[in-house]
Design a protein around this motif. Structure first.
Motif, mmCIF file in Angstrom:
data_model
loop_
_atom_site.group_PDB
_atom_site.id
_atom_site.type_symbol
_atom_site.label_atom_id
_atom_site.label_comp_id
_atom_site.label_asym_id
_atom_site.label_seq_id
_atom_site.Cartn_x
_atom_site.Cartn_y
_atom_site.Cartn_z
ATOM 1 N N LEU A 176 8.440 10.230 -5.328
ATOM 2 C CA LEU A 176 8.784 8.896 -5.603
ATOM 3 C C LEU A 176 9.357 8.387 -4.451
ATOM 4 O O LEU A 176 9.039 7.216 -3.945
ATOM 5 C CB LEU A 176 9.130 8.433 -6.877
ATOM 6 C CG LEU A 176 9.517 6.834 -7.222
ATOM 7 C CD1 LEU A 176 8.289 6.443 -7.099
ATOM 8 C CD2 LEU A 176 10.119 7.022 -8.395
ATOM 9 N N VAL A 177 10.516 8.853 -3.991
ATOM 10 C CA VAL A 177 11.411 8.350 -2.922
ATOM 11 C C VAL A 177 10.818 8.364 -1.614
ATOM 12 O O VAL A 177 10.688 7.346 -1.127
ATOM 13 C CB VAL A 177 12.876 9.209 -3.099
ATOM 14 C CG1 VAL A 177 13.679 8.993 -1.872
ATOM 15 C CG2 VAL A 177 13.517 8.741 -4.258
ATOM 16 N N ARG A 178 10.149 9.476 -1.520
ATOM 17 C CA ARG A 178 9.193 9.416 -0.338
ATOM 18 C C ARG A 178 8.140 8.279 -0.037
ATOM 19 O O ARG A 178 8.039 7.690 0.815
ATOM 20 C CB ARG A 178 8.638 10.869 0.062
ATOM 21 C CG ARG A 178 9.483 12.001 0.467
ATOM 22 C CD ARG A 178 8.884 13.237 0.903
ATOM 23 N NE ARG A 178 8.652 14.157 -0.164
ATOM 24 C CZ ARG A 178 9.294 14.926 -0.703
ATOM 25 N NH1 ARG A 178 10.495 15.135 -0.176
ATOM 26 N NH2 ARG A 178 8.864 15.685 -1.838
ATOM 27 N N ASP A 179 7.352 8.095 -1.356
ATOM 28 C CA ASP A 179 6.487 7.104 -1.356
ATOM 29 C C ASP A 179 7.221 5.716 -0.891
ATOM 30 O O ASP A 179 6.590 4.803 -0.160
ATOM 31 C CB ASP A 179 5.848 6.818 -2.502
ATOM 32 C CG ASP A 179 4.768 7.881 -2.911
ATOM 33 O OD1 ASP A 179 4.415 8.608 -1.700
ATOM 34 O OD2 ASP A 179 4.071 8.149 -3.844
ATOM 35 N N LEU A 180 8.476 5.426 -1.660
ATOM 36 C CA LEU A 180 8.942 4.182 -1.508
ATOM 37 C C LEU A 180 9.664 3.904 -0.132
ATOM 38 O O LEU A 180 9.541 2.831 0.345
ATOM 39 C CB LEU A 180 10.079 4.011 -2.517
ATOM 40 C CG LEU A 180 9.620 3.951 -3.838
ATOM 41 C CD1 LEU A 180 10.779 4.246 -4.861
ATOM 42 C CD2 LEU A 180 8.801 2.581 -4.242
ATOM 43 N N PHE A 181 9.937 5.076 0.533
ATOM 44 C CA PHE A 181 10.627 5.171 1.929
ATOM 45 C C PHE A 181 9.529 4.651 2.906
ATOM 46 O O PHE A 181 9.577 3.803 3.729
ATOM 47 C CB PHE A 181 11.096 6.414 2.385
ATOM 48 C CG PHE A 181 11.655 6.488 3.738
ATOM 49 C CD1 PHE A 181 12.844 5.671 4.189
ATOM 50 C CD2 PHE A 181 10.963 6.662 4.673
ATOM 51 C CE1 PHE A 181 13.117 5.545 5.357
ATOM 52 C CE2 PHE A 181 11.334 6.921 6.025
ATOM 53 C CZ PHE A 181 12.447 6.227 6.539
ATOM 54 N N ARG A 182 8.242 5.142 2.611
ATOM 55 C CA ARG A 182 7.014 4.824 3.358
ATOM 56 C C ARG A 182 6.803 3.397 3.494
ATOM 57 O O ARG A 182 6.417 2.530 4.298
ATOM 58 C CB ARG A 182 5.883 5.721 3.124
ATOM 59 C CG ARG A 182 5.822 7.057 3.366
ATOM 60 C CD ARG A 182 4.490 7.633 3.439
ATOM 61 N NE ARG A 182 4.623 9.290 3.005
ATOM 62 C CZ ARG A 182 4.659 9.612 1.641
ATOM 63 N NH1 ARG A 182 4.333 9.013 0.914
ATOM 64 N NH2 ARG A 182 4.852 10.998 1.759
ATOM 65 N N ILE A 183 7.155 2.617 2.092
ATOM 66 C CA ILE A 183 6.884 1.231 2.054
ATOM 67 C C ILE A 183 7.954 0.485 2.704
ATOM 68 O O ILE A 183 7.697 -0.601 3.436
ATOM 69 C CB ILE A 183 6.527 1.073 0.738
ATOM 70 C CG1 ILE A 183 5.275 1.754 -0.018
ATOM 71 C CG2 ILE A 183 6.764 -0.666 0.141
ATOM 72 C CD1 ILE A 183 5.194 1.517 -1.526
ATOM 73 N N TYR A 184 8.875 0.690 2.471
ATOM 74 C CA TYR A 184 10.380 -0.063 2.657
ATOM 75 C C TYR A 184 10.811 0.228 3.830
ATOM 76 O O TYR A 184 11.924 -0.694 4.428
ATOM 77 C CB TYR A 184 11.235 -0.122 1.730
ATOM 78 C CG TYR A 184 10.527 -1.004 0.234
ATOM 79 C CD1 TYR A 184 10.076 -2.066 0.285
ATOM 80 C CD2 TYR A 184 9.989 -0.080 -0.693
ATOM 81 C CE1 TYR A 184 9.510 -2.774 -0.729
ATOM 82 C CE2 TYR A 184 9.338 -0.496 -1.793
ATOM 83 C CZ TYR A 184 8.890 -2.077 -2.030
ATOM 84 O OH TYR A 184 8.447 -2.655 -2.925
#
Length: 195
Positions: A176-184
């Motif tokens: 989840l953190v990796r996904d959010l990092f890709r976005i933000y």
């Protein structure tokens, strides 16, 4: 027990309590010779986690004892939230390895007063945080993760985005953190809060 790190600031330094989103409080000091005359109600730019944040001074001339009490309370609340979310394979509460660790009172500094343009950015920041919370909630639902996202908070300089969550058991949110990092494209932090 909270210990004061003597290398962090002189014991004669005046301490201030600064409030951020969601009522989060922390302790800060004004460097001697800075010329800043800070009082309760002032909006200030402070040193934060690898960057800068904007908060409101709630108390001035905070005693070392009161600062220690606040830090102890925060430490205990965080430990309780983590304890609540830490279970072994049988579903029993698992003790945290560092639950007896001594927290250290290390105030960061108030850098300066916030400028009008910086204060105006708080409205945009709030809207962006609401969007980030919704996106994170969607990602959690897509993954079927048993957790609730309670809030999101950008550090004022946007170098860190914290998601506050509750869960009934320990969660592996690395993907989840990796996904959010890709976005933000900023540092993502997950913070357990009590229900």
């Amino acid at each position: 027990m909270i210990q004061q790190n003597s290398a962090a600031f002189p014991s004669s330094q005046r301490l201030y309590c600064v409030q951020f989103k969601g009522g989060r409080l922390d302790i800060f000091y004004v460097p001697e010779g800075s010329g800043l005359a800070i009082k309760a109600g002032d909006l200030v730019i402070v040193d934060a986690d690898r960057g800068k944040d904007l908060g409101k001074v709630t108390h001035e001339d905070v005693s070392i004892e009161a600062a220690r009490e606040l830090k102890t309370l925060q430490h205990n609340e965080q430990q309780a939230a983590l304890q609540q979310n830490t279970f072994d394979e049988s579903g029993n509460t698992k003790p945290l390895a560092d639950s007896n660790m001594t927290a250290i009172l290390q105030p960061k500094q108030i850098i300066r007063f916030a400028q009008p343009m910086e204060i105006q950015q708080l409205f945009v920041k709030k809207i962006d945080e609401e969007k980030a919370q919704k996106i994170c909630m969607t990602k959690v639902e897509e993954r079927g993760m048993p957790m609730q996202i309670r809030d999101a908070e950008y550090q004022w300089d946007r170098r860190k985005l914290t998601f506050f969550y509750t869960a009934s058991h320990r969660i592996d949110f690395r993907d989840l953190v990796r996904d959010l990092f890709r976005i933000y494209k900023t540092r993502i932090w997950m913070c357990a809060v009590s229900t």
